[in-house]
Design an enzyme around this catalytic site. Structure first.
Site, PDB file in Angstrom:
ATOM      1  N   HIS A  98       0.842  -1.208   0.000  1.00 56.62           N
ATOM      2  CA  HIS A  98       0.000   0.000   0.000  1.00 56.62           C
ATOM      3  C   HIS A  98       0.867   1.244   0.000  1.00 56.62           C
ATOM      4  O   HIS A  98       1.988   1.238   0.497  1.00 56.62           O
ATOM      5  CB  HIS A  98      -0.934   0.016   1.210  1.00 56.62           C
ATOM      6  CG  HIS A  98      -0.226  -0.117   2.524  1.00 56.62           C
ATOM      7  ND1 HIS A  98       0.194  -1.334   3.022  1.00 56.62           N
ATOM      8  CD2 HIS A  98       0.165   0.812   3.430  1.00 56.62           C
ATOM      9  CE1 HIS A  98       0.794  -1.153   4.178  1.00 56.62           C
ATOM     10  NE2 HIS A  98       0.810   0.134   4.444  1.00 56.62           N
ATOM     11  N   HIS A 130       0.904   5.288   1.158  1.00 53.24           N
ATOM     12  CA  HIS A 130       0.290   6.336   1.975  1.00 53.24           C
ATOM     13  C   HIS A 130       0.349   7.652   1.204  1.00 53.24           C
ATOM     14  O   HIS A 130       1.406   8.012   0.677  1.00 53.24           O
ATOM     15  CB  HIS A 130       1.082   6.545   3.274  1.00 53.24           C
ATOM     16  CG  HIS A 130       1.083   5.372   4.206  1.00 53.24           C
ATOM     17  ND1 HIS A 130       0.267   5.298   5.305  1.00 53.24           N
ATOM     18  CD2 HIS A 130       1.815   4.230   4.209  1.00 53.24           C
ATOM     19  CE1 HIS A 130       0.498   4.163   5.950  1.00 53.24           C
ATOM     20  NE2 HIS A 130       1.438   3.492   5.307  1.00 53.24           N
TER      21      HIS A 130
HETATM   22  P1  5GP Z   1       1.939   0.459   7.350  1.00 54.95           P
HETATM   23  O1  5GP Z   1       2.604   0.761   8.669  1.00 54.95           O
HETATM   24  O2  5GP Z   1       1.746  -1.028   7.146  1.00 54.95           O
HETATM   25  O3  5GP Z   1       2.623   1.135   6.200  1.00 54.95           O
HETATM   26  O4  5GP Z   1       0.531   1.154   7.426  1.00 54.95           O
HETATM   27  C1  5GP Z   1      -0.664   0.478   7.607  1.00 54.95           C
HETATM   28  C2  5GP Z   1      -1.741   1.541   7.796  1.00 54.95           C
HETATM   29  O5  5GP Z   1      -2.997   0.895   7.732  1.00 54.95           O
HETATM   30  C3  5GP Z   1      -1.668   2.267   9.134  1.00 54.95           C
HETATM   31  O6  5GP Z   1      -1.473   3.659   8.914  1.00 54.95           O
HETATM   32  C4  5GP Z   1      -3.019   1.974   9.793  1.00 54.95           C
HETATM   33  O7  5GP Z   1      -3.564   3.088  10.467  1.00 54.95           O
HETATM   34  C5  5GP Z   1      -3.876   1.553   8.612  1.00 54.95           C
HETATM   35  N1  5GP Z   1      -4.911   0.578   8.959  1.00 54.95           N
HETATM   36  C6  5GP Z   1      -4.746  -0.533   9.702  1.00 54.95           C
HETATM   37  N2  5GP Z   1      -5.915  -1.212   9.800  1.00 54.95           N
HETATM   38  C7  5GP Z   1      -6.820  -0.492   9.100  1.00 54.95           C
HETATM   39  C8  5GP Z   1      -8.219  -0.685   8.838  1.00 54.95           C
HETATM   40  O8  5GP Z   1      -8.857  -1.653   9.266  1.00 54.95           O
HETATM   41  N3  5GP Z   1      -8.830   0.274   8.089  1.00 54.95           N
HETATM   42  C9  5GP Z   1      -8.165   1.346   7.597  1.00 54.95           C
HETATM   43  N4  5GP Z   1      -8.872   2.210   6.878  1.00 54.95           N
HETATM   44  N5  5GP Z   1      -6.855   1.555   7.824  1.00 54.95           N
HETATM   45  C10 5GP Z   1      -6.189   0.648   8.569  1.00 54.95           C
END
Ligand code: 5GP
Ligand code: ZN
Length: 137
Positions: free
Chosen positions: A99, A101
């Site tokens: 993903h 951001h």
């Molecule tokens: P990472 O640290 O893996 O790059 O970011 C994962 C992101 O996914 C985090 O910013 C977290 O807030 C978001 N996230 C985790 N679970 C969910 C969810 O169930 N729904 C949404 N909309 N975002 C999520």
């Protein structure tokens, strides 16, 4: 993937605040934003990291990332936009579905992305050569 939260969001089994959807790509609001409007852009297909993503899906995700960045700028009048992407736990990846951001930024919002440190004498060339040796293979 049953155990993947983002695959469940793609399927609609877990609700999300969607911003964009087509056959290959979904964008929705991050549930725990750095600033309001912080969005995620994902391929619908499950790939754990950038090292795994199909090139065609990656291109589609990149185009939607630009669309979302423009929408944040126009809708929220943000001063800046960070496009960030974490791979593996050492880099802060929590959800193992690739993903991107897209984060609206505002002057003085206090979020610090990173602080750089200069190379020691000769170290830049050394690391450049290591990486080039792999790229040129
Ligand atoms: P990472 O640290 O893996 O790059 O970011 C994962 C992101 O996914 C985090 O910013 C977290 O807030 C978001 N996230 C985790 N679970 C969910 C969810 O169930 N729904 C949404 N909309 N975002 C999520
Ligand atoms: Zn997934």
């Amino acid at each position: 993937m049953e155990s993947c939260i983002f695959c469940q969001i793609v399927k609609g089994a877990i609700p999300s605040a969607k911003l964009y959807e087509d056959d290959a790509v979904l964008s929705f609001l991050d549930i725990n934003p750095i600033n309001p409007g912080h969005a995620l852009v994902i391929p619908k297909n499950h790939y754990p990291t950038i090292l795994d993503v199909d090139d065609e899906d990656l291109k589609k995700v990149a185009v939607v990332t630009k669309l979302i960045a423009k929408a944040l700028r126009d809708a929220l009048f943000c001063d800046g936009i960070n496009v960030l992407q974490n791979n593996f736990e050492a880099a802060g990846q929590l959800i193992h579905h690739f993903h991107i951001h897209v984060i609206p930024r505002f002057e003085g919002d206090g979020f610090k992305v990173w602080s750089g440190k200069p190379y020691k004498e000769g170290a830049m060339k050394e690391v450049q050569e290591k990486i080039l040796a792999v790229i040129k293979k």
